[in-house]
Design a protein around this motif. Structure first.
Motif, PDB file in Angstrom:
ATOM      1  N   GLY A 164       0.836  -1.190   0.000  1.00 25.58           N
ATOM      2  CA  GLY A 164       0.000   0.000   0.000  1.00 25.58           C
ATOM      3  C   GLY A 164       0.876   1.247   0.000  1.00 25.58           C
ATOM      4  O   GLY A 164       2.086   1.179  -0.197  1.00 25.58           O
ATOM      5  N   GLU A 165       0.255   2.372   0.233  1.00 27.95           N
ATOM      6  CA  GLU A 165       0.964   3.649   0.254  1.00 27.95           C
ATOM      7  C   GLU A 165       1.886   3.734   1.470  1.00 27.95           C
ATOM      8  O   GLU A 165       1.571   3.210   2.528  1.00 27.95           O
ATOM      9  N   PRO A 166       3.016   4.439   1.350  1.00 31.05           N
ATOM     10  CA  PRO A 166       3.889   4.667   2.506  1.00 31.05           C
ATOM     11  C   PRO A 166       3.157   5.474   3.584  1.00 31.05           C
ATOM     12  O   PRO A 166       2.226   6.219   3.282  1.00 31.05           O
ATOM     13  N   ILE A 167       3.595   5.293   4.812  1.00 36.04           N
ATOM     14  CA  ILE A 167       2.966   5.990   5.943  1.00 36.04           C
ATOM     15  C   ILE A 167       3.916   7.025   6.544  1.00 36.04           C
ATOM     16  O   ILE A 167       5.117   6.996   6.304  1.00 36.04           O
ATOM     17  N   LYS A 168       3.332   7.912   7.355  1.00 33.88           N
ATOM     18  CA  LYS A 168       4.115   8.924   8.075  1.00 33.88           C
ATOM     19  C   LYS A 168       4.980   8.238   9.124  1.00 33.88           C
ATOM     20  O   LYS A 168       4.530   7.354   9.836  1.00 33.88           O
ATOM     21  N   ASN A 169       6.215   8.665   9.221  1.00 32.91           N
ATOM     22  CA  ASN A 169       7.161   8.131  10.196  1.00 32.91           C
ATOM     23  C   ASN A 169       6.832   8.715  11.574  1.00 32.91           C
ATOM     24  O   ASN A 169       6.836   9.933  11.752  1.00 32.91           O
ATOM     25  N   GLU A 170       6.575   7.835  12.537  1.00 33.61           N
ATOM     26  CA  GLU A 170       6.229   8.262  13.895  1.00 33.61           C
ATOM     27  C   GLU A 170       7.415   8.148  14.863  1.00 33.61           C
ATOM     28  O   GLU A 170       7.223   7.985  16.066  1.00 33.61           O
ATOM     29  N   ALA A 171       8.625   8.269  14.357  1.00 37.36           N
ATOM     30  CA  ALA A 171       9.821   8.127  15.206  1.00 37.36           C
ATOM     31  C   ALA A 171       9.916   9.198  16.297  1.00 37.36           C
ATOM     32  O   ALA A 171      10.682   9.033  17.243  1.00 37.36           O
ATOM     33  N   THR A 172       9.131  10.276  16.180  1.00 41.25           N
ATOM     34  CA  THR A 172       9.156  11.335  17.202  1.00 41.25           C
ATOM     35  C   THR A 172       8.321  10.968  18.434  1.00 41.25           C
ATOM     36  O   THR A 172       8.187  11.777  19.348  1.00 41.25           O
ATOM     37  N   ASN A 173       7.761   9.743  18.478  1.00 42.76           N
ATOM     38  CA  ASN A 173       6.852   9.357  19.566  1.00 42.76           C
ATOM     39  C   ASN A 173       7.546   9.028  20.888  1.00 42.76           C
ATOM     40  O   ASN A 173       6.896   8.650  21.853  1.00 42.76           O
ATOM     41  N   LYS A 174       8.850   9.166  20.945  1.00 45.42           N
ATOM     42  CA  LYS A 174       9.647   8.936  22.159  1.00 45.42           C
ATOM     43  C   LYS A 174       9.793   7.464  22.545  1.00 45.42           C
ATOM     44  O   LYS A 174      10.411   7.148  23.563  1.00 45.42           O
ATOM     45  N   LEU A 175       9.240   6.555  21.745  1.00 44.76           N
ATOM     46  CA  LEU A 175       9.502   5.129  21.985  1.00 44.76           C
ATOM     47  C   LEU A 175      10.889   4.834  21.426  1.00 44.76           C
ATOM     48  O   LEU A 175      11.249   5.309  20.351  1.00 44.76           O
ATOM     49  N   ARG A 176      11.679   4.071  22.160  1.00 44.02           N
ATOM     50  CA  ARG A 176      13.072   3.822  21.800  1.00 44.02           C
ATOM     51  C   ARG A 176      13.255   2.443  21.155  1.00 44.02           C
ATOM     52  O   ARG A 176      12.538   1.507  21.479  1.00 44.02           O
ATOM     53  N   ASN A 177      14.244   2.343  20.286  1.00 43.61           N
ATOM     54  CA  ASN A 177      14.595   1.074  19.643  1.00 43.61           C
ATOM     55  C   ASN A 177      15.429   0.246  20.619  1.00 43.61           C
ATOM     56  O   ASN A 177      16.648   0.132  20.493  1.00 43.61           O
TER      57      ASN A 177
END
Length: 170
Positions: A71-84
């Motif tokens: 499907g279509e690419p989505i907005k990157n939510e990396a600013t959500n403060k969840l860490r890898n």
């Protein structure tokens, strides 16, 4: 578990992984993952990129390395403060910030370098949208498989590791 944190059962050829998704902090990524899961997109895909002490990646390729329709690419939510951190699941993407589609990875180490660190594409980060709540032993088993390079796939398991079925647990 609450409605905002759906549980996912991922049956792999090496065992079962249970994920808890964080819809409050990553609503776009969670909705996207669930839509692909409910459509059966992940069923029969493989973990095509496995790097020890880093992560296992899958959700986009069939055992013959064909890419599944997306499907279509989505907005990157990396600013959500969840860490890898070890055991978290995040959206895979290209070098373009908002390019995530179906592929995901499960961190097998604390990967601070993948966290959001600014607005430039090279430091924007990868959106974490949940974590493994059961089955980290399976994740570690997958992480330890032998890999080799096939065409552009540098870290492909020698013996295919299949995602047999991904189910949203009601």
């Amino acid at each position: 578990m609450s409605d905002s944190n759906p549980l996912i059962q991922m049956d792999t050829s090496l065992g079962e992984i249970i994920l808890e998704l964080n819809a409050a902090k990553a609503p776009i990524s969670v909705a996207n993952f669930i839509a692909y899961a409910k459509a059966g997109h992940y069923d029969g895909t493989i973990f095509h990129r496995v790097i020890k002490e880093f992560m296992i990646q899958g959700g986009g390729l069939t055992p013959d390395l064909a890419e599944k329709p997306l499907g279509e690419p989505i907005k990157n939510e990396a600013t959500n403060k969840l860490r890898n951190k070890t055991g978290t699941i995040a959206m895979a993407r290209t070098s373009e910030v908002d390019s995530a589609q179906a592929q995901f990875f499960i961190n097998t180490a604390d990967n601070k370098s993948l966290d959001h660190a600014g607005s430039k594409p090279e430091v924007y980060g990868y959106a974490v949208f949940g974590e493994v709540v059961d089955g980290m032993d399976v994740v570690y088993t997958i992480e330890q498989v032998a890999t080799n390079a096939v065409e552009e796939h540098q870290d492909l398991p020698v013996e295919t590791v299949t995602i047999e079925k991904v189910t949203v647990i009601d």
